[in-house]
Structure formats: structure tokens, C-alpha cells
Design an enzyme around this catalytic site. Structure first.
Site, PDB file in Angstrom:
ATOM      1  N   HIS A  62       0.805  -1.219   0.000  1.00 41.32           N
ATOM      2  CA  HIS A  62       0.000   0.000   0.000  1.00 41.32           C
ATOM      3  C   HIS A  62       0.841   1.273   0.000  1.00 41.32           C
ATOM      4  O   HIS A  62       0.310   2.359  -0.214  1.00 41.32           O
ATOM      5  CB  HIS A  62      -0.936   0.009   1.217  1.00 41.32           C
ATOM      6  CG  HIS A  62      -1.905  -1.132   1.225  1.00 41.32           C
ATOM      7  ND1 HIS A  62      -2.854  -1.294   0.252  1.00 41.32           N
ATOM      8  CD2 HIS A  62      -2.065  -2.175   2.091  1.00 41.32           C
ATOM      9  CE1 HIS A  62      -3.573  -2.386   0.510  1.00 41.32           C
ATOM     10  NE2 HIS A  62      -3.107  -2.933   1.618  1.00 41.32           N
ATOM     11  N   GLU A 171      -6.089 -13.376   4.866  1.00 40.76           N
ATOM     12  CA  GLU A 171      -6.966 -12.218   4.781  1.00 40.76           C
ATOM     13  C   GLU A 171      -8.349 -12.538   4.201  1.00 40.76           C
ATOM     14  O   GLU A 171      -9.087 -11.627   3.839  1.00 40.76           O
ATOM     15  CB  GLU A 171      -6.295 -11.123   3.939  1.00 40.76           C
ATOM     16  CG  GLU A 171      -4.933 -10.712   4.485  1.00 40.76           C
ATOM     17  CD  GLU A 171      -4.262  -9.659   3.650  1.00 40.76           C
ATOM     18  OE1 GLU A 171      -4.454  -8.464   3.939  1.00 40.76           O
ATOM     19  OE2 GLU A 171      -3.536 -10.025   2.707  1.00 40.76           O
ATOM     20  N   ASP A 197      -8.686  -6.531   5.621  1.00 44.38           N
ATOM     21  CA  ASP A 197      -9.113  -7.286   4.442  1.00 44.38           C
ATOM     22  C   ASP A 197      -9.990  -8.470   4.826  1.00 44.38           C
ATOM     23  O   ASP A 197     -10.950  -8.794   4.108  1.00 44.38           O
ATOM     24  CB  ASP A 197      -7.898  -7.758   3.654  1.00 44.38           C
ATOM     25  CG  ASP A 197      -7.340  -6.659   2.763  1.00 44.38           C
ATOM     26  OD1 ASP A 197      -8.117  -6.052   2.008  1.00 44.38           O
ATOM     27  OD2 ASP A 197      -6.128  -6.405   2.827  1.00 44.38           O
TER      28      ASP A 197
END
Length: 276
Positions: A62, A171, A197
Site C-alpha cells: 500500500h 486475509e 481485508d
């Protein structure tokens, strides 16, 4: 914060590019405390070290760091004695390790077959007859991890195969179902449950404190611990850390940008709850 009983021990002496303390610590019994850092700033890595965290996760899922900037972040970690982990995609494993990471953290691992493939990508091929996982990582000794050739050859190959850590991320509900099998894969050193997530894939948006998501996290943490591997969780406060530790987690990470934003909001007189 770094526990006074950190299992890492002292940082290695200057000179060797690789910090090889992570994998033995993950395979030990002590707790590790660190930070995700998506900000491409060597100063943030240094501050994490000076604050007393055990490790920093350079977040290349990210975050916005290029591979060149990532190498500088790794230099900052090595200079200050904090263990550097890089969260990266599968395709970036080789060059991330060549840059000098102590380990990689790979998102969205849903099956033991995927975990096995990642473990093989982490390791160099072994000589015929040598025991251990046989990998297929491409070999080059001109990299920073090998001291640009100063520490290359079989010693670098062995050091990398034995010391670099693979952390896989669970996730999704599918991954929770096979958490024990994922953790049991040879070459997987830790399994980190990504709550945001996981919450989204369970249909709860970002509300990962809701009971169904927390039950899924507990199930995954206990399954990983039962497989004899280190379980990791995102922990934004001490209450959560104690709860997850009670389930068997030993690897805890906060988020640097969340901490900075809270401090800014408090300074601006806007309260400042820790949000992620």
C-alpha cells in the site's frame, strides 16, 4: 513498543548487510513488536528504531516506495539496528531480498499450495544431497544483500537460505479455513492475520472489531499456534495485544501513519482516536 525481553538480542556488528535475527526469533518463543510503515521515509524507519520497536514492515503493498527507495529504507534499518521486513507481492520477492530485507511478508495467501510456492521462491537451490527446502530463487552476488560481491558465494547462499524469513498473510475466510495447513508448510516462519481485508471479505467492511471477524481471527491465530508457527496480528492498543496474546499470537504490529495522524490531530485539538 519493544518488550524488555525481546528475543532478537543485540544487532549484528556493522559491516554485514543482512540482519539475520528475524527468522530465529520467529521460530522461538518470545514476542515481537513492530510497525507497518507505508511512508517512503528513511527518517520514519530511524524513528521506529529509536522508539524501541523490534521490527519495521516497509509496506510496498500500500505504500509508494520504489525499489530504489526501499533499498535506502533498508539501509536506515541496518544502520539503526531495527529488523527490516518488506511487505511485497510475490513477483517482487527476489529483488526485495537482494536489496537486503530480513524477510518478506506476502499478502492474500489463501492455500498451502500458494504458501509452498512462496517458500520455494525465497530459497536458493541447494547442492545435491544437502537437506532442507530446495528453492528456485535466482542467484546473484552483485547485490546489496551479498555486499556487492564482498560476501557472496556459498556462504551467502547458505546464510540466505537459513536466515531469511517468510511471513504469509491470511486475509480471507478461505484462508482461515486452512490456516493450520498454510502454517505447517515448510519454509513458512509466521502467519499474519490481516483484519481489515478479512473483515471486508467477510462482508463487514472495515468493522473488524465485530464479533464474527474477531472469532475468525481467533480461529486463525489458534490454528497457526497449534501448527507450531508464529501467529501475528495487527494491534492498535494494549487491550487488543493482550487478547491476541491469550489466543497464542507472538508477533504484533501497529501502523506508523495511524500513530502520526493521531498525534497531529491531538496537537490540532481534534481529539485523536487511533484509526486504521
Amino acid at each position: 513498543m519493544q518488550a524488555t525481553s525481546s528475543p532478537l538480542g543485540p544487532a549484528p556488528a556493522p559491516g554485514m548487510p543482512l540482519d539475520t535475527r528475524l527468522r530465529p526469533a520467529l521460530r522461538g518463543t518470545g514476542s515481537l513488536h513492530g510497525l507497518f510503515c507505508g511512508l517512503p521515509s528513511p527518517a520514519m524507519v530511524e524513528m521506529a528504531a529509536f522508539a524501541g520497536f523490534d521490527f519495521v514492515v516497509i509496506d510496498n503493498e500500500h505504500g509508494t516506495a520504489s525499489i530504489e527507495t526501499t533499498e535506502h529504507l533498508l539501509r536506515a534499518a541496518r544502520a539503526t539496528g531495527i529488523v527490516p521486513i518488506v511487505r511485497c507481492f510475490e513477483a517482487d520477492i527476489a529483488r526485495t531480498l537482494d536489496a537486503g530485507a530480513s524477510g518478506v511478508k506476502v499478502p492474500m495467501v489463501n492455500t498451502p499450495e500458494h504458501a509452498q510456492r512462496l517458500a520455494e521462491r525465497m530459497r536458493y537451490p541447494r547442492p545435491a544431497g544437502q537437506p532442507g527446502l530446495r528453492g528456485w530463487r535466482g542467484s546473484a552476488f552483485s547485490t546489496r544483500a551479498a555486499g556487492y560481491g564482498a560476501f557472496g558465494g556459498p556462504a551467502h547462499t547458505d546464510r540466505s537460505n537459513e536466515s531469511l524469513a517468510l511471513i504469509v498473510m491470511i486475509e480471507t475466510p478461505e484462508a482461515v479455513e486452512c490456516a493450520h495447513e498454510i502454517a505447517a508448510v515448510e519454509g513458512v516462519d509466521a502467519v499474519f492475520i490481516g483484519p481489515n481485508d478479512l473483515s471486508h471479505t467477510m462482508g463487514h467492511e472495515n468493522r473488524w472489531q465485530e464479533a464474527p471477524v474477531q472469532r475468525a481471527i481467533e480461529r486463525a491465530v489458534r490454528a497457526v499456534a497449534d501448527a507450531g508457527k508464529c501467529a501475528g496480528v495487527l494491534t492498535l492498543d494494549e487491550e487488543a495485544r493482550q487478547r491476541y496474546a491469550g489466543w497464542g499470537a507472538r508477533y504484533f504490529a501497529n501502523v506508523a501513519s495511524s500513530l502520526v495522524m493521531r498525534a497531529f490531530e491531538q496537537a490540532a485539538g481534534r481529539g485523536g482516536a487511533l484509526r486504521y
